[in-house]
Structures are given as structure tokens and as C-alpha cells.
Write a protein that holds these residues in place. Structure first.
Motif, mmCIF file in Angstrom:
data_model
loop_
_atom_site.group_PDB
_atom_site.id
_atom_site.type_symbol
_atom_site.label_atom_id
_atom_site.label_comp_id
_atom_site.label_asym_id
_atom_site.label_seq_id
_atom_site.Cartn_x
_atom_site.Cartn_y
_atom_site.Cartn_z
ATOM 1 N N GLU A 255 0.835 -1.250 0.019
ATOM 2 C CA GLU A 255 0.112 0.101 -0.070
ATOM 3 C C GLU A 255 0.925 1.210 -0.022
ATOM 4 O OE1 GLU A 255 -3.404 0.024 2.591
ATOM 5 O OE2 GLU A 255 -2.601 1.917 3.546
ATOM 6 N N ALA A 258 -2.830 6.015 1.011
ATOM 7 C CA ALA A 258 -4.184 5.715 1.853
ATOM 8 C C ALA A 258 -4.791 7.155 1.922
ATOM 9 C CB ALA A 258 -3.836 5.292 2.993
ATOM 10 N N ARG A 260 -8.202 8.199 4.088
ATOM 11 C CA ARG A 260 -9.066 7.652 4.909
ATOM 12 C C ARG A 260 -10.363 8.813 5.579
ATOM 13 N NH1 ARG A 260 -7.281 2.781 4.760
ATOM 14 N NH2 ARG A 260 -5.034 2.336 5.289
ATOM 15 N N THR A 273 -7.507 3.210 -1.214
ATOM 16 C CA THR A 273 -5.941 2.781 -1.097
ATOM 17 C C THR A 273 -5.695 2.394 -2.332
ATOM 18 O OG1 THR A 273 -6.590 0.450 -0.535
ATOM 19 C CG2 THR A 273 -6.383 1.939 1.323
#
Length: 485
Positions: A255, A258, A260, A273
Motif C-alpha cells: 500500500e 491511503a 481515510r 487505497t
């Protein structure tokens, strides 16, 4: 048989040793929508400058409804025959609709009540639902475009040139524009329609002319020229568009990006992601929030809630995005991606210009970008403003990749570019993904999204669907329009 609204024959234009047009012609009939297509640099823009009286050709002639074109200095006579609605708006944003409609035609003494009344009558005549008193800056892109068309028709022009008219419109707005064009056609107005969206040529045009390398290739009824043959005429190569990466790229890595619970302008609570070597697409209408989301990921906009990190490093603004390893191809290359009076080399290295001290090193870096990204330019020192749209976009991509980013954010990466330039740009994205770069592609172009491993669809600011590979056009478009949720 309808008369020809415009006829151009034997047109030559040269810029020094460069041949911009070589013995080309075009004939557009009254009440016809006639497409003019070709690769970037094929000569389309040069022809428009000749047809609108902005440039005197070195040879050839132009006639309107059988009569010779007026002298170049007689601008009023040209406006009474032809008008162009450009991809980049020419209305004055801080003036009202009424002031824009009659700009330079309002008379020595302005009677504002009379001006607004005349504007209201004109807007009603052409079914443009905006207030004459509204400030143009407050209008939508669609409304500004319709104001420009109404302004053109108010001068008496019966030939309207539309240069990439749908580039900033969403699906419903495009269909409304096409309906307006059909209505005006019925009244005898002719359109010269310039677009890289070939499906639109088949939807709204009756005849198509193809230019390639400054020369006329073919003119034919749209119904007689299927898309593979049209692309072949444009490129000189058989076959249609090949989308690099459309068949997959193999396993992805760790990953990298990201997002969020991110909220901001026009979107809310988005999480996603992207892994190393993965390309994720963002689809949606113009009001879906997809552009704002991508610009927040790059730091151009501030988030109101949530986080963006690249390998754990927070991104909050453009400097922090650059430090974290994010490269971006922005939505508007002219205002956000390029410094038009700088050279190809300087623009291609803008994101790392502090690392290049010597002029010779900058020249070498610029030449490397020209070679790596197949930029058609005279050399690294050529002003980027001289390049065609497709080659300018390649320079923007070179700039975004100059720092070898871990994440690449591309917003409408192939807007306004031809078939071969589109293949080239998508090929670079595919190659970078295969080398381990994580990428986010935001686009209205289905071919751009076909190069993605996954496509997230936003509707009214929220992610409503996710598609893996193998989606159909109907499925994706239905999700974009909010159907079947």
C-alpha cells in the motif's frame, strides 16, 4: 441543395520553413454540422484562424455563401459571417451577461435599461435561460458557452465554429448542447465541429473532414466512414485505439496511498487505497466531486476531515505532497500545469528546477524529456506555448514524473489530445505502473478508465460503486448517472 455557408480551397499557410497547411480545403453546407478532425498539429487550428479572418493564407481563397471573404481589417464583416466558440472561454467574467452579449457594440452612449432589454430578447430568442444582469463569472460552463453562441448569432453569423465544445461539460449538458445545435441547424445555421471525441462526431455530425500532417485526407458522410477507417485516416495506421494496460499488469505491491474518511469541497467520507503498481480510476459526472477529491489528494485543496498519507507521510498541501512523493497532471494544463512563456525544458523540469543549476544540464534534461515522451518540438528551448495541445500535455506529464513520484495523480490526462497522443500518454502511465508507481486516474474518457485495475464511481460526492476489470460501458455510465444504486 443547400448553399455552402463557407468554402475554402487551395489554402496554404507557412511559418518560416514549417508548413501549417498545404493546399487544403473544406466546404460546409448551410444547416449542416460538419466535423473537422485530425491529430494535434494536423492544421485544424490554423484553418480556423483562416476561416475567421484572423490569419491571411499564403495562398487559396475563402468564400461565404458564394461571395469572397471580406478584407481582414473589416472585423464587423467577418463577425457577420462567422464566429468561433473556443474551448477556452472568451467572455469577460466580471461583466454581466448583457455587457458580454453586446461588447464593443453597445454604442457611444450606453442606455443600460435598453441594453438589458435587448439582451433579454436575444436570450429568449435562442432559449438561453440566464438573467441578463447575471455576472458571467457566476454562470456554469454550459451557460457561458450558450451565451457565447447567442452572442455569435446576434451578429448575424450563420457559421459557428465549435472548438472542443464538450471538453468541460458532463453528459446531460452535452446532450442539451447537441439539442440546441440541432434546433439551430433546422433554422439554417451551419456548424464546424472540432472534437477529439469521435463518438460525438457520429452522434451530431453529418459530414466529416480529416486533416493529417497539414494536408486534407478525406471528406465523407459520417455514415460512410466507420470509426476504424476514421482513425486510420487520422493516423495513417490501420486499426483503432490501443489502450495500454487494458489487459492487466500482474501483481501489485504494498500500500502506497491511503485516503481515510476524507471530506472536502463537493465530497464526503471517501476512503480508498492504492498499491504500488496499481492504477485506480475515479469516474463520475462533473458534479460528482471526483475532481475535487483528486485535487485534495494532491494538496491543491484543503480537506475538512480525514487524512491522506503516502507511505505513512501526511499530505496537507502541495509542498507536503511533493515531499511525500506525489506527482500530478492537473485538470487545466494552461493555468495549473504550464508556464506558457517558458521553454519545453523549463516546464518539463518545473517540479525539480532547484536541482538543475547549469543551463547545459537543463538543456540535456529537456532533450531527454522530448525523447522519452515523444514530444514534437523543435528543441528544448522552444516556448511551450508553440506546441500543440497533445504535446503540451506530454510536457505536463514529464514535469509530473521528473521527481520520480511514488504516486501519480492524473486529472483528465488525455483531454483535448488526438488518438496517437492518447495512446502515448496512457502508455507512459502503464509503464510507470509496471515499474511500481501507484496511480490515480480521474477522467470522463472511458478509454482512460479501461487502463485502470479498478474504477470507483462517485455520485453526489460519495463512492457508490467499484468496478474491477471487465466492466461494460453501459454498466459504468449507468453508475455515473446514479442508476441502479
Amino acid at each position: 441543395m443547400p448553399a455552402f455557408a463557407v468554402e475554402a480551397a487551395g489554402v496554404d499557410v507557412r511559418f518560416g520553413r514549417t508548413v501549417a497547411l498545404a493546399d487544403v480545403g473544406i466546404r460546409v453546407r448551410e444547416g449542416e454540422t460538419h466535423a473537422l478532425v485530425g491529430r494535434n498539429g494536423a492544421g485544424k487550428s490554423t484553418l480556423v484562424s483562416v476561416l475567421t479572418g484572423m490569419r491571411v493564407p499564403d495562398a487559396g481563397e475563402v468564400r461565404f455563401f458564394g461571395a469572397p471573404a471580406p478584407p481582414v481589417a473589416d472585423r464587423a464583416a467577418w463577425r457577420a459571417r462567422v464566429s468561433c466558440v473556443y474551448q477556452r472561454s472568451t467572455v469577460v467574467p466580471d461583466l454581466s451577461v448583457a455587457e458580454n452579449l453586446f461588447l464593443n457594440r453597445q454604442g457611444a452612449v450606453v442606455r443600460w435599461s435598453r441594453l438589458r432589454r435587448r439582451a433579454a430578447e436575444l436570450l429568449e430568442q435562442y432559449d438561453v435561460a440566464v438573467s441578463p444582469a447575471a455576472r458571467v463569472a457566476d454562470l456554469t460552463v454550459e451557460q457561458r458557452q450558450l451565451v457565447e453562441i447567442a452572442r455569435a448569432l446576434s451578429t448575424g453569423a450563420r457559421l459557428i465554429v465549435l472548438d472542443e465544445p464538450t471538453a468541460q461539460l458532463d453528459g446531460p449538458a452535452i446532450e442539451r448542447l447537441f439539442e440546441r445545435m440541432r434546433s439551430l441547424r433546422a433554422g439554417g445555421v451551419a456548424f464546424l465541429f472540432i472534437s477529439h471525441h469521435l463518438q460525438e462526431v457520429y452522434e451530431v455530425c453529418q459530414t466529416v473532414t480529416v486533416y493529417r500532417d497539414a494536408r486534407h485526407v478525406v471528406t465523407a458522410p459520417v455514415a460512410d466512414l466507420p470509426e476504424p477507417r476514421l482513425i486510420e485516416a487520422m493516423t495513417g495506421d490501420p486499426g483503432g485505439l490501443a489502450v495500454p494496460g487494458a489487459s492487466g499488469r500482474g501483481a501489485v505491491g504494498e500500500e502506497v496511498l491511503a485516503v481515510r474518511e476524507l471530506s472536502g469541497d463537493a465530497f464526503a467520507d471517501v476512503s480508498l487505497t492504492v498499491r504500488a503498481g496499481e492504477v485506480v480510476g475515479l469516474a463520475g459526472s462533473a458534479s460528482s466531486g471526483k475532481h475535487q477529491l483528486a485535487e485534495t489528494v494532491y494538496g491543491l485543496r484543503r480537506a475538512s476531515a480525514g487524512t491522506v498519507t503516502v507511505r505513512g507521510v501526511p499530505v496537507k498541501d502541495v509542498p507536503s505532497a511533493l515531499r511525500a512523493g506525489v506527482g500530478c497532471v492537473p485538470r487545466d494544463r494552461h493555468h495549473q500545469g504550464l508556464v506558457l512563456n517558458l521553454s519545453v525544458a523549463e516546464n518539463a523540469r518545473l517540479s525539480v528546477l532547484d536541482r538543475v543549476v547549469r543551463r547545459a544540464a537543463l538543456h540535456r534534461a529537456g532533450q531527454a524529456a522530448i525523447t522519452s515522451y515523444d514530444i514534437k518540438a523543435d528543441g528544448p528551448g522552444q516556448p511551450v506555448s508553440d506546441l500543440s495541445g497533445g504535446n503540451q500535455q506530454k510536457v505536463v506529464l514529464a514535469r509530473a514524473l521528473a521527481a520520480d513520484p511514488a504516486v501519480l495523480v492524473l486529472i483528465n490526462p488525455t483531454a483535448g489530445v488526438d488518438v496517437k497522443s492518447k495512446e502515448s500518454l496512457l502508455g507512459v502511465v502503464d509503464a510507470r505502473a509496471r515499474a511500481g508507481t501507484a496511480a490515480v486516474v480521474v477522467s470522463d474518457e472511458l478509454d482512460d478508465l479501461r487502463a485502470c485495475d479498478r474504477v470507483l464511481v462517485l455520485f453526489h460526492g460519495r463512492v457508490v460503486r467499484e468496478f474491477g476489470r471487465g466492466w461494460s460501458d453501459q454498466e459504468l455510465i449507468a453508475a455515473v448517472e446514479g442508476m441502479g444504486r
